[in-house]
Write a protein that holds these residues in place. Structure first.
Motif, PDB file in Angstrom:
ATOM      1  N   ALA A 121     -35.632 -34.429 -18.766  1.00 47.22           N
ATOM      2  CA  ALA A 121     -36.929 -33.733 -18.758  1.00 47.22           C
ATOM      3  C   ALA A 121     -37.496 -33.658 -17.342  1.00 47.22           C
ATOM      4  CB  ALA A 121     -37.914 -34.444 -19.683  1.00 47.22           C
ATOM      5  N   ASN A 122     -37.252 -34.683 -16.525  1.00 49.12           N
ATOM      6  CA  ASN A 122     -37.664 -34.616 -15.130  1.00 49.12           C
ATOM      7  C   ASN A 122     -36.919 -33.505 -14.401  1.00 49.12           C
ATOM      8  OD1 ASN A 122     -39.395 -36.767 -15.434  1.00 49.12           O
ATOM      9  ND2 ASN A 122     -38.014 -38.277 -14.550  1.00 49.12           N
ATOM     10  N   ALA A 123     -35.631 -33.361 -14.713  1.00 52.96           N
ATOM     11  CA  ALA A 123     -34.850 -32.284 -14.113  1.00 52.96           C
ATOM     12  C   ALA A 123     -35.443 -30.925 -14.484  1.00 52.96           C
ATOM     13  CB  ALA A 123     -33.393 -32.374 -14.556  1.00 52.96           C
ATOM     14  N   ALA A 124     -35.857 -30.777 -15.747  1.00 55.93           N
ATOM     15  CA  ALA A 124     -36.471 -29.520 -16.171  1.00 55.93           C
ATOM     16  C   ALA A 124     -37.760 -29.255 -15.408  1.00 55.93           C
ATOM     17  CB  ALA A 124     -36.746 -29.563 -17.673  1.00 55.93           C
ATOM     18  N   ALA A 125     -38.554 -30.304 -15.160  1.00 56.23           N
ATOM     19  CA  ALA A 125     -39.796 -30.139 -14.397  1.00 56.23           C
ATOM     20  C   ALA A 125     -39.511 -29.696 -12.971  1.00 56.23           C
ATOM     21  CB  ALA A 125     -40.587 -31.445 -14.397  1.00 56.23           C
ATOM     22  N   ILE A 126     -38.494 -30.284 -12.354  1.00 55.85           N
ATOM     23  CA  ILE A 126     -38.137 -29.891 -10.992  1.00 55.85           C
ATOM     24  C   ILE A 126     -37.650 -28.449 -10.963  1.00 55.85           C
ATOM     25  CG2 ILE A 126     -36.521 -30.345  -9.099  1.00 55.85           C
ATOM     26  CD1 ILE A 126     -36.631 -33.326 -10.088  1.00 55.85           C
ATOM     27  N   GLY A 127     -36.840 -28.082 -11.959  1.00 57.66           N
ATOM     28  CA  GLY A 127     -36.394 -26.703 -12.052  1.00 57.66           C
ATOM     29  C   GLY A 127     -37.548 -25.741 -12.218  1.00 57.66           C
ATOM     30  N   GLU A 128     -38.539 -26.135 -13.027  1.00 59.16           N
ATOM     31  CA  GLU A 128     -39.715 -25.287 -13.248  1.00 59.16           C
ATOM     32  C   GLU A 128     -40.511 -25.113 -11.955  1.00 59.16           C
ATOM     33  OE1 GLU A 128     -40.791 -22.823 -15.846  1.00 59.16           O
ATOM     34  OE2 GLU A 128     -40.143 -24.594 -16.974  1.00 59.16           O
ATOM     35  N   MET A 129     -40.640 -26.194 -11.199  1.00 59.59           N
ATOM     36  CA  MET A 129     -41.390 -26.142  -9.941  1.00 59.59           C
ATOM     37  C   MET A 129     -40.649 -25.336  -8.880  1.00 59.59           C
ATOM     38  SD  MET A 129     -43.134 -29.329  -7.910  1.00 59.59           S
ATOM     39  CE  MET A 129     -41.643 -30.328  -7.922  1.00 59.59           C
ATOM     40  N   THR A 130     -39.326 -25.344  -8.967  1.00 58.40           N
ATOM     41  CA  THR A 130     -38.526 -24.657  -7.965  1.00 58.40           C
ATOM     42  C   THR A 130     -38.299 -23.193  -8.305  1.00 58.40           C
ATOM     43  OG1 THR A 130     -37.344 -26.757  -7.669  1.00 58.40           O
ATOM     44  CG2 THR A 130     -36.395 -24.827  -6.615  1.00 58.40           C
ATOM     45  N   TYR A 131     -38.018 -22.918  -9.577  1.00 58.80           N
ATOM     46  CA  TYR A 131     -37.602 -21.576  -9.964  1.00 58.80           C
ATOM     47  C   TYR A 131     -38.449 -20.921 -11.051  1.00 58.80           C
ATOM     48  CZ  TYR A 131     -33.283 -23.489  -7.908  1.00 58.80           C
ATOM     49  OH  TYR A 131     -32.362 -24.084  -7.090  1.00 58.80           O
ATOM     50  N   GLY A 132     -39.358 -21.658 -11.678  1.00 64.17           N
ATOM     51  CA  GLY A 132     -39.988 -21.144 -12.889  1.00 64.17           C
ATOM     52  C   GLY A 132     -41.491 -21.002 -12.848  1.00 64.17           C
ATOM     53  N   ALA A 133     -42.132 -21.284 -13.989  1.00 64.50           N
ATOM     54  CA  ALA A 133     -43.562 -21.013 -14.176  1.00 64.50           C
ATOM     55  C   ALA A 133     -44.455 -21.900 -13.325  1.00 64.50           C
ATOM     56  CB  ALA A 133     -43.922 -21.194 -15.656  1.00 64.50           C
ATOM     57  N   ALA A 134     -43.923 -23.006 -12.790  1.00 64.20           N
ATOM     58  CA  ALA A 134     -44.749 -23.933 -11.996  1.00 64.20           C
ATOM     59  C   ALA A 134     -44.619 -23.719 -10.496  1.00 64.20           C
ATOM     60  CB  ALA A 134     -44.382 -25.379 -12.343  1.00 64.20           C
ATOM     61  N   ARG A 135     -44.014 -22.632 -10.083  1.00 63.57           N
ATOM     62  CA  ARG A 135     -43.931 -22.363  -8.647  1.00 63.57           C
ATOM     63  C   ARG A 135     -45.330 -22.282  -8.056  1.00 63.57           C
ATOM     64  NH1 ARG A 135     -39.895 -17.316  -8.589  1.00 63.57           N
ATOM     65  NH2 ARG A 135     -41.004 -16.981 -10.537  1.00 63.57           N
ATOM     66  N   GLY A 136     -45.557 -23.022  -7.000  1.00 64.33           N
ATOM     67  CA  GLY A 136     -46.868 -23.039  -6.353  1.00 64.33           C
ATOM     68  C   GLY A 136     -47.814 -24.079  -6.923  1.00 64.33           C
ATOM     69  N   MET A 137     -47.446 -24.725  -8.036  1.00 68.57           N
ATOM     70  CA  MET A 137     -48.300 -25.750  -8.636  1.00 68.57           C
ATOM     71  C   MET A 137     -47.957 -27.126  -8.081  1.00 68.57           C
ATOM     72  SD  MET A 137     -48.571 -24.839 -12.677  1.00 68.57           S
ATOM     73  CE  MET A 137     -48.925 -23.173 -13.257  1.00 68.57           C
ATOM     74  N   LYS A 138     -48.963 -27.954  -7.918  1.00 66.63           N
ATOM     75  CA  LYS A 138     -48.752 -29.325  -7.479  1.00 66.63           C
ATOM     76  C   LYS A 138     -49.040 -30.340  -8.582  1.00 66.63           C
ATOM     77  CE  LYS A 138     -49.491 -28.609  -2.541  1.00 66.63           C
ATOM     78  NZ  LYS A 138     -50.239 -29.062  -1.331  1.00 66.63           N
ATOM     79  N   ASP A 139     -49.711 -29.887  -9.646  1.00 69.21           N
ATOM     80  CA  ASP A 139     -50.064 -30.794 -10.739  1.00 69.21           C
ATOM     81  C   ASP A 139     -49.801 -30.101 -12.067  1.00 69.21           C
ATOM     82  OD1 ASP A 139     -51.720 -33.190  -9.369  1.00 69.21           O
ATOM     83  OD2 ASP A 139     -52.198 -31.315  -8.352  1.00 69.21           O
ATOM     84  N   PHE A 140     -48.759 -30.544 -12.748  1.00 70.65           N
ATOM     85  CA  PHE A 140     -48.440 -29.963 -14.055  1.00 70.65           C
ATOM     86  C   PHE A 140     -47.594 -30.947 -14.843  1.00 70.65           C
ATOM     87  CE2 PHE A 140     -44.741 -28.872 -11.570  1.00 70.65           C
ATOM     88  CZ  PHE A 140     -43.677 -28.916 -12.460  1.00 70.65           C
ATOM     89  N   ILE A 141     -47.476 -30.672 -16.130  1.00 69.56           N
ATOM     90  CA  ILE A 141     -46.629 -31.474 -17.015  1.00 69.56           C
ATOM     91  C   ILE A 141     -45.653 -30.536 -17.712  1.00 69.56           C
ATOM     92  CG2 ILE A 141     -46.555 -32.981 -19.040  1.00 69.56           C
ATOM     93  CD1 ILE A 141     -49.413 -33.851 -18.374  1.00 69.56           C
ATOM     94  N   GLU A 142     -44.388 -30.888 -17.669  1.00 73.38           N
ATOM     95  CA  GLU A 142     -43.359 -30.143 -18.404  1.00 73.38           C
ATOM     96  C   GLU A 142     -43.075 -30.900 -19.699  1.00 73.38           C
ATOM     97  OE1 GLU A 142     -39.962 -27.114 -18.136  1.00 73.38           O
ATOM     98  OE2 GLU A 142     -41.822 -27.377 -17.021  1.00 73.38           O
ATOM     99  N   ILE A 143     -43.162 -30.195 -20.817  1.00 71.65           N
ATOM    100  CA  ILE A 143     -42.862 -30.791 -22.117  1.00 71.65           C
ATOM    101  C   ILE A 143     -41.635 -30.086 -22.688  1.00 71.65           C
ATOM    102  CG2 ILE A 143     -43.666 -31.189 -24.470  1.00 71.65           C
ATOM    103  CD1 ILE A 143     -45.260 -32.812 -22.549  1.00 71.65           C
TER     104      ILE A 143
END
Length: 333
Positions: A121-143
């Motif tokens: 799940a941490n890997a998914a969060a990193i992927g989201e921050m790098t390539y997905g919906a969390a680009r540009g975000m510094k504070d989020f939770i991936e579920i």
């Protein structure tokens, strides 16, 4: 006078998603494009050394097919109960190997390539921050809503690991005291209600204790899945819709509690259960907002992941390796 040799940067990484049934491998470039992917059967390898040898061989095979093996600068692994600090998988209940498995070290020895490992799940969060919906975000939770419920928590642009590498187990917070038995050995965990298997459990319970007419009654009760519940809901089945309402209620309550800990900009939902769309999203949003402290209301977005489900774990794991090797520089699309 001899010329100084300059080593060119190696532009490729390998991302690996270790699952209970299959382990998926992908060769990824610096823009998040998967050049080639493959998989091996996790469950078929009762000896972890055999698994590592076959994994190393498969990496070599698909990298050679693209003629890039000597251009791979690192391998990232996302795995259940993966510990980023130690590179080990610790007591994962859904994998065939017991105890603490030093997988990063073993694969590094087998390939000669640096390896990093983290929770899936941490890997998914990193992927989201790098390539997905969390680009540009510094504070989020991936579920992650799949067979279980996983989570990756990012605060101030950094993934939260805690002192031992296991922070962020929202799926194993207790949402119903003395509730359903969980695979972790405790009762009432979020995972037992809000995962795909949790939805199926709710369906079976409803079918056993209630007399409502439902399309689900046409199926053997022990074989009902979350997909069956979705198919029935799409046909207007009231009981099926209520099952999703129940899951969304509990998930919304759990997310409201999670917001109180980190005050995220967004909560991003990923995984097979999100395919249920508004059947699960609408009650989740409604009950999260209902249960938030006033200071958080109207501030926290619930988004669906922008990552392809088939690629997300590989991209996340590969991004983890990239973060380590190039000083946490983001590589964006």
């Amino acid at each position: 006078m001899a010329k100084t040799q300059i080593n060119e940067p190696k532009p490729y990484v390998v991302g690996i998603d270790v699952g209970g049934t299959n382990s998926v491998i992908g060769i990824v470039d610096t823009r998040g494009n998967i050049l080639r992917s493959s998989s091996i059967k996790t469950a078929a390898h009762l000896d972890v050394e055999d698994f590592v040898n076959d994994l190393a061989a498969e990496i070599k095979k698909i990298a050679d097919a693209e003629n890039v093996y000597d251009k791979i600068h690192g391998i990232g692994i996302g795995a259940p109960n993966g510990n980023y600090f130690t590179g080990s998988i610790d007591f994962a209940p859904n994998l065939p190997w017991k105890g603490r498995i030093p997988l990063a070290h073993m694969l590094g020895e087998a390939t000669g390539i640096p390896v990093a490992l983290t929770n899936d799940a941490n890997a998914a969060a990193i992927g989201e921050m790098t390539y997905g919906a969390a680009r540009g975000m510094k504070d989020f939770i991936e579920i992650t809503l799949g067979t279980g419920v996983g989570s990756g928590i990012v605060v101030g642009g950094k993934l939260v690991y805690g002192h031992d590498g296991f922070a962020g187990e929202i799926g194993h917070t207790i949402i119903r005291r003395n509730g359903r038995m969980c695979g972790c050995g405790r009762q009432g965990c979020v995972e037992t209600y809000c995962s795909a298997t949790g939805v199926a459990r709710t369906a079976r319970e409803f079918l056993e204790i209630r007399e409502d007419a439902s399309l689900l009654r046409e199926l053997p009760i022990e074989e009902v899945t979350s997909k069956d519940v979705y198919d029935a809901a799409m046909k207007g089945d009231k009981l099926a819709i209520e099952i999703f309402e129940s899951a969304g209620t509990i998930l919304g309550e759990a997310l409201a509690d999670a917001v109180a800990y980190t005050s995220p900009e967004a909560i991003i939902l990923f995984g097979g259960l999100t395919r249920a769309g508004d059947f699960i999203l609408e009650p989740t949003k409604r009950h999260m907002e209902k249960n938030l402290l006033n200071i958080y209301r109207g501030k926290v977005k619930i988004l669906v992941s922008e990552l392809s489900e088939s690629d997300a774990a590989v991209l996340g794991a590969s991004a983890k390796r990239t973060f380590i090797r190039i000083g946490a520089k983001r590589i964006l699309n």
